[in-house]
Design an enzyme around this catalytic site. Structure first.
Site, PDB file in Angstrom:
ATOM      1  N   TYR A 212       9.269  34.329  13.964  1.00 38.77           N
ATOM      2  CA  TYR A 212      10.199  33.991  12.881  1.00 38.77           C
ATOM      3  C   TYR A 212      11.131  32.915  13.419  1.00 38.77           C
ATOM      4  CZ  TYR A 212       9.352  38.362  10.163  1.00 38.77           C
ATOM      5  OH  TYR A 212       8.824  39.378   9.413  1.00 38.77           O
TER       6      TYR A 212
ATOM      7  N   HIS B 241       3.968  42.240  15.004  1.00 39.27           N
ATOM      8  CA  HIS B 241       4.442  43.265  14.083  1.00 39.27           C
ATOM      9  C   HIS B 241       3.499  44.467  14.164  1.00 39.27           C
ATOM     10  CE1 HIS B 241       7.128  40.528  12.015  1.00 39.27           C
ATOM     11  NE2 HIS B 241       6.172  39.814  11.461  1.00 39.27           N
TER      12      HIS B 241
ATOM     13  N   HIS C  61      11.355  34.996   4.203  1.00 39.69           N
ATOM     14  CA  HIS C  61      10.603  33.909   4.829  1.00 39.69           C
ATOM     15  C   HIS C  61       9.390  33.495   4.014  1.00 39.69           C
ATOM     16  CE1 HIS C  61       8.473  37.465   6.692  1.00 39.69           C
ATOM     17  NE2 HIS C  61       7.402  36.723   6.494  1.00 39.69           N
TER      18      HIS C  61
ATOM     19  N   HIS D  58      -1.394  40.878   3.347  1.00 45.70           N
ATOM     20  CA  HIS D  58      -0.340  40.714   2.337  1.00 45.70           C
ATOM     21  C   HIS D  58      -0.397  39.315   1.733  1.00 45.70           C
ATOM     22  CE1 HIS D  58       1.230  39.274   6.041  1.00 45.70           C
ATOM     23  NE2 HIS D  58       2.481  39.593   5.941  1.00 45.70           N
TER      24      HIS D  58
ATOM     25  N   HIS E 223       1.862  33.778   2.743  1.00 41.65           N
ATOM     26  CA  HIS E 223       2.567  34.799   1.961  1.00 41.65           C
ATOM     27  C   HIS E 223       4.061  34.527   2.029  1.00 41.65           C
ATOM     28  CE1 HIS E 223       2.716  36.479   6.116  1.00 41.65           C
ATOM     29  NE2 HIS E 223       3.908  36.884   5.759  1.00 41.65           N
TER      30      HIS E 223
ATOM     31  N   GLU F 203       7.816  31.681   8.987  1.00 44.20           N
ATOM     32  CA  GLU F 203       7.028  32.415   9.976  1.00 44.20           C
ATOM     33  C   GLU F 203       5.758  31.620  10.266  1.00 44.20           C
ATOM     34  OE1 GLU F 203       5.101  36.056   8.475  1.00 44.20           O
ATOM     35  OE2 GLU F 203       5.348  36.949  10.462  1.00 44.20           O
TER      36      GLU F 203
HETATM   37 FE   LIG Z   1       5.489  37.545   7.088  1.00 54.56          FE
END
Ligand SMILES: [Fe+2]
Length: 311
Positions: free
Chosen positions: A257, A248, A216, A201, A154, A267
């Site tokens: 990151y 997260h 990112h 995502h 993503h 990432e």
């Molecule tokens: Fe991400």
């Protein structure tokens, strides 16, 4: 979920300040496979377990950042339908001929109100993942080179008008909202995570005054152990780490990151959960992003660079 419409993120085309330094980073440290170079000098790479020819395209330029981000759609009829739908919605589209990118068919490009160029395409040459399709082994030598993520997963983009961007992805392209962070007004969204699949995502946006910014590109690993191994490899090679390894709260991804040599953040992560389109989106308050652990669940703090460093 039947997989129709937009299938997945297909390519991120990024600008780098020094091409060979970038190739060393993406090929030898991140561990992608170099699959070609074109007449413009762009370098094409794929993750070892991806089947299509490329997922990252590097172009040397005098400033870092994202040229465009592309999604693969199911077939040519889907591409035509989505282009018509984008036009009917009021967006201008452009057809880029097959072959402009190596091994890639015709692309439909449009600009989001956030200033990002997004592309859809139906065809990219399948080069395989180095494994047989009949009775394959579970991994190959390429999966041991560098960090060796399995796929481009993503991206997170920063720009203005993300309420409009959300409408385009959800009303025209068939995505659904998975998580969001409310702005301090507790009404509008400061950040959105959207999926076209069963992934937590496929693309995300943060509201930001400057258009067209990259936060990112993200690459998927199979295990937490591989995330820790990635941080070892980054440290051994002097790759500057921004955050992590940590988790997260948003998406539950276990993450690092870090920055490529041009300052583009990337990432490497594993995990997250598997949402469905009928789930109620998860909402984080603006305070929840920091003190609530949205960004960094163990440390519960808003790392300054998350909101300020983009390319
Ligand atoms: Fe991400």
């Amino acid at each position: 979920m039947a997989m129709t419409g937009v299938l997945r993120p297909g390519h991120g085309a990024i600008r780098v300040l020094d091409l060979e330094e970038a190739v060393h980073h993406y090929r030898d440290i991140l561990g992608m496979v170099e699959t070609g170079r074109d007449a413009q000098g762009r370098v094409y790479l794929k993750c070892w377990d991806e089947r299509d020819h490329n997922s990252v395209v590097l172009r040397q330029a005098d400033r870092a950042g994202l040229d465009f981000f592309g999604f693969k759609v199911r077939d040519k009829a889907t591409l035509d339908k989505m282009e018509a739908d984008l036009k009917a919605y009021g967006l201008k589209t452009e057809r880029i001929p097959a072959g402009e990118m190596l091994a890639t068919g015709e692309r439909v490009r449009f600009e989001l109100p956030s200033g990002h160029l997004i592309e859809l395409y139906a065809e990219k040459k399948a080069v395989g993942n180095g494994l047989q399709v009949t009775n394959p082994a579970p991994w190959t030598k390429a999966s041991e080179n560098g960090i060796a993520p399995v796929r481009l997963d993503h991206c997170l983009l920063y720009g203005p008008n993300i309420a409009e961007v959300q409408k385009i992805f959800t009303e025209v392209l068939g995505f659904y909202l998975v998580e969001r962070v409310l702005a301090p007004d507790n009404e509008t969204n400061a950040a959105i995570w959207m999926s076209c699949s069963h992934k937590v995502h496929d693309i995300a946006f943060v509201e930001h005054p400057e258009p067209g910014k990259l936060h990112h590109l993200s690459f998927l690993l199979d295990s937490w152990e591989e995330v820790l191994r990635a941080s070892d490899i980054m440290s051994m090679n002097g790759v500057p780490i921004d955050i992590g390894p940590t988790r997260h709260g948003i998406t539950r991804g276990c993450t690092i990151y870090a920055f490529d040599p041009s300052g583009n953040r990337f990432e490497t992560f594993m995990g997250g959960y598997q949402p469905y389109p009928d789930y109620e989106p998860t909402t984080w308050t603006f305070d929840g992003l920091g003190a609530g652990g949205g960004l960094d669940y163990p440390q519960r703090k808003l790392h300054e660079t998350f909101l300020t460093v983009v390319t």
